[in-house]
Scaffold this motif. Structure first.
Motif, mmCIF file in Angstrom:
data_model
loop_
_atom_site.group_PDB
_atom_site.id
_atom_site.type_symbol
_atom_site.label_atom_id
_atom_site.label_comp_id
_atom_site.label_asym_id
_atom_site.label_seq_id
_atom_site.Cartn_x
_atom_site.Cartn_y
_atom_site.Cartn_z
ATOM 1 N N GLU A 16 0.666 -1.160 0.226
ATOM 2 C CA GLU A 16 0.301 0.103 0.032
ATOM 3 C C GLU A 16 0.971 1.430 -0.186
ATOM 4 O O GLU A 16 0.901 1.464 1.027
ATOM 5 C CB GLU A 16 -0.887 0.196 1.093
ATOM 6 C CG GLU A 16 -2.147 1.392 1.630
ATOM 7 C CD GLU A 16 -2.872 1.254 1.932
ATOM 8 O OE1 GLU A 16 -3.428 2.346 2.880
ATOM 9 O OE2 GLU A 16 -3.316 0.226 2.985
ATOM 10 N N LYS A 21 -2.178 0.688 -4.471
ATOM 11 C CA LYS A 21 -2.354 -0.806 -3.625
ATOM 12 C C LYS A 21 -2.028 -2.280 -4.808
ATOM 13 O O LYS A 21 -2.596 -1.717 -5.640
ATOM 14 C CB LYS A 21 -2.952 -0.247 -3.202
ATOM 15 C CG LYS A 21 -4.090 0.102 -1.913
ATOM 16 C CD LYS A 21 -5.006 -0.335 -1.708
ATOM 17 C CE LYS A 21 -5.488 1.495 -0.687
ATOM 18 N NZ LYS A 21 -7.208 1.297 -0.392
ATOM 19 N N LYS A 41 -4.455 -1.616 -8.071
ATOM 20 C CA LYS A 41 -5.576 -0.726 -7.274
ATOM 21 C C LYS A 41 -5.047 0.840 -7.099
ATOM 22 O O LYS A 41 -4.345 0.857 -6.829
ATOM 23 C CB LYS A 41 -6.261 -0.978 -6.155
ATOM 24 C CG LYS A 41 -6.455 -2.363 -5.924
ATOM 25 C CD LYS A 41 -7.068 -2.600 -6.696
ATOM 26 C CE LYS A 41 -9.504 -2.750 -5.867
ATOM 27 N NZ LYS A 41 -9.986 -3.360 -6.941
ATOM 28 N N HIS A 42 -6.186 1.585 -7.997
ATOM 29 C CA HIS A 42 -5.795 3.549 -7.904
ATOM 30 C C HIS A 42 -7.439 3.846 -8.254
ATOM 31 O O HIS A 42 -8.375 3.997 -8.435
ATOM 32 C CB HIS A 42 -4.878 3.263 -9.434
ATOM 33 C CG HIS A 42 -4.692 4.766 -9.748
ATOM 34 N ND1 HIS A 42 -5.425 5.821 -10.241
ATOM 35 C CD2 HIS A 42 -3.424 5.158 -9.980
ATOM 36 C CE1 HIS A 42 -4.450 7.048 -9.990
ATOM 37 N NE2 HIS A 42 -3.156 6.672 -10.192
ATOM 38 N N PRO A 43 -7.144 5.225 -7.126
ATOM 39 C CA PRO A 43 -8.167 5.970 -7.084
ATOM 40 C C PRO A 43 -8.698 5.991 -8.097
ATOM 41 O O PRO A 43 -10.211 6.913 -7.975
ATOM 42 C CB PRO A 43 -7.589 6.773 -6.121
ATOM 43 C CG PRO A 43 -6.532 7.129 -6.617
ATOM 44 C CD PRO A 43 -5.874 6.016 -6.791
ATOM 45 N N GLY A 44 -8.452 6.199 -9.303
ATOM 46 C CA GLY A 44 -9.043 7.282 -10.474
ATOM 47 C C GLY A 44 -8.106 8.498 -10.890
ATOM 48 O O GLY A 44 -7.338 9.030 -9.560
ATOM 49 N N LYS A 78 -4.067 12.970 -9.858
ATOM 50 C CA LYS A 78 -5.351 12.058 -9.052
ATOM 51 C C LYS A 78 -6.611 12.474 -8.224
ATOM 52 O O LYS A 78 -6.497 13.043 -8.437
ATOM 53 C CB LYS A 78 -4.347 11.373 -8.106
ATOM 54 C CG LYS A 78 -4.885 9.552 -7.577
ATOM 55 C CD LYS A 78 -3.524 9.686 -6.511
ATOM 56 C CE LYS A 78 -2.693 10.169 -5.396
ATOM 57 N NZ LYS A 78 -4.165 10.305 -3.911
ATOM 58 N N GLU A 80 -8.613 12.204 -5.420
ATOM 59 C CA GLU A 80 -8.506 12.302 -4.440
ATOM 60 C C GLU A 80 -9.891 11.920 -3.896
ATOM 61 O O GLU A 80 -10.585 11.445 -4.391
ATOM 62 C CB GLU A 80 -8.653 14.008 -3.853
ATOM 63 C CG GLU A 80 -7.417 15.202 -4.152
ATOM 64 C CD GLU A 80 -6.011 14.222 -3.407
ATOM 65 O OE1 GLU A 80 -6.105 13.572 -2.724
ATOM 66 O OE2 GLU A 80 -4.996 14.600 -4.189
ATOM 67 N N ILE A 81 -9.865 10.471 -2.242
ATOM 68 C CA ILE A 81 -10.539 10.447 -2.053
ATOM 69 C C ILE A 81 -12.297 10.878 -1.720
ATOM 70 O O ILE A 81 -12.115 11.893 -0.878
ATOM 71 C CB ILE A 81 -10.533 9.984 -1.075
ATOM 72 C CG1 ILE A 81 -9.325 8.878 -1.270
ATOM 73 C CG2 ILE A 81 -11.305 8.900 -0.053
ATOM 74 C CD1 ILE A 81 -8.161 7.916 0.005
ATOM 75 N N SER A 88 -12.234 17.590 -9.259
ATOM 76 C CA SER A 88 -10.507 17.375 -9.612
ATOM 77 C C SER A 88 -9.382 18.044 -10.679
ATOM 78 O O SER A 88 -8.775 18.352 -10.965
ATOM 79 C CB SER A 88 -10.148 14.863 -9.256
ATOM 80 O OG SER A 88 -9.122 15.364 -9.281
ATOM 81 N N GLU A 119 -7.374 1.970 -13.049
ATOM 82 C CA GLU A 119 -7.245 2.621 -12.789
ATOM 83 C C GLU A 119 -8.107 3.668 -14.070
ATOM 84 O O GLU A 119 -8.269 2.544 -15.196
ATOM 85 C CB GLU A 119 -5.178 3.961 -13.054
ATOM 86 C CG GLU A 119 -5.747 5.345 -13.187
ATOM 87 C CD GLU A 119 -4.064 5.449 -14.216
ATOM 88 O OE1 GLU A 119 -4.272 6.694 -14.513
ATOM 89 O OE2 GLU A 119 -3.905 4.911 -14.264
#
Length: 181
Positions: A16, A21, A41-44, A78, A80-81, A88, A119
């Motif tokens: 992580e 991740k 795993k990517h947040p986009g 990227k 953000e959560i 963004s 992603e």
């Protein structure tokens, strides 16, 4: 049910980091055999095709460590959560270029490397740019140089492999299909 579906029988996160991740999944294949899948795993992310009032495309040049070279790219970053992609996109445009806009049109979204990563990039377009009253700071580890180029100049950078990433190549194709000269 999808006839190609791979059912996950176990999943183990093995790394992580700040951006990604990495997990290893064991899956049952459609034919009943098992295999392992390494998955990032990517947040986009978001990217912006930004056109100035002078009909120039806004790019940034930055060093890409995985490639050990600099690339010329459209502004991007990227997610953000919990952040909506459009917000963004505006934030990244402002941070990287010093421009802002009140009009962002979603062009499309696409997966960057679906063989091993989840992603997704949301690609936006704007031709209503105006300079920020006060520049916003880049991320602490981000160094970029602003470039404003004609479509013809951008195509030359594609030939030189200075523009060499999928989102920016897609943006140039989009602008050509849209009729930009």
């Amino acid at each position: 049910m999808n006839k190609f579906e791979e059912k996950t029988t176990s999943s183990k996160q093995i790394f992580e980091g700040k951006v990604v991740k990495l997990q290893v999944d064991e899956v049952t294949l459609p034919d009943g055999n098992t295999s392992k899948r390494e998955i990032i795993k990517h947040p986009g992310a978001v990217a912006v095709i930004a056109i100035t009032p002078e009909e120039k495309i806004v790019f940034v040049e930055q060093y890409r460590k995985p490639l050990e070279k600099s690339l010329v790219e459209i502004p991007a970053g990227k997610l953000e959560i919990g952040e909506k992609p459009e917000l963004s996109a505006k934030r990244e445009l402002e941070e990287e270029t010093g421009y802002t806009t009140d009009e962002l049109e979603l062009v499309t979204s696409f997966y960057t490397s679906p063989g091993f990563a989840d992603e997704i990039i949301y690609l936006y377009f704007t031709n209503t740019l105006y300079p920020l009253a006060e520049e916003k700071a880049l991320d602490d580890d981000e160094f970029v140089e602003l470039m404003e180029l004609s479509l013809e100049e951008a195509e030359e950078l594609v030939k030189e492999n200075r523009i060499h990433d999928a989102k920016t190549a897609y943006a140039i194709l989009y602008l050509k299909l849209r009729g930009m000269k």
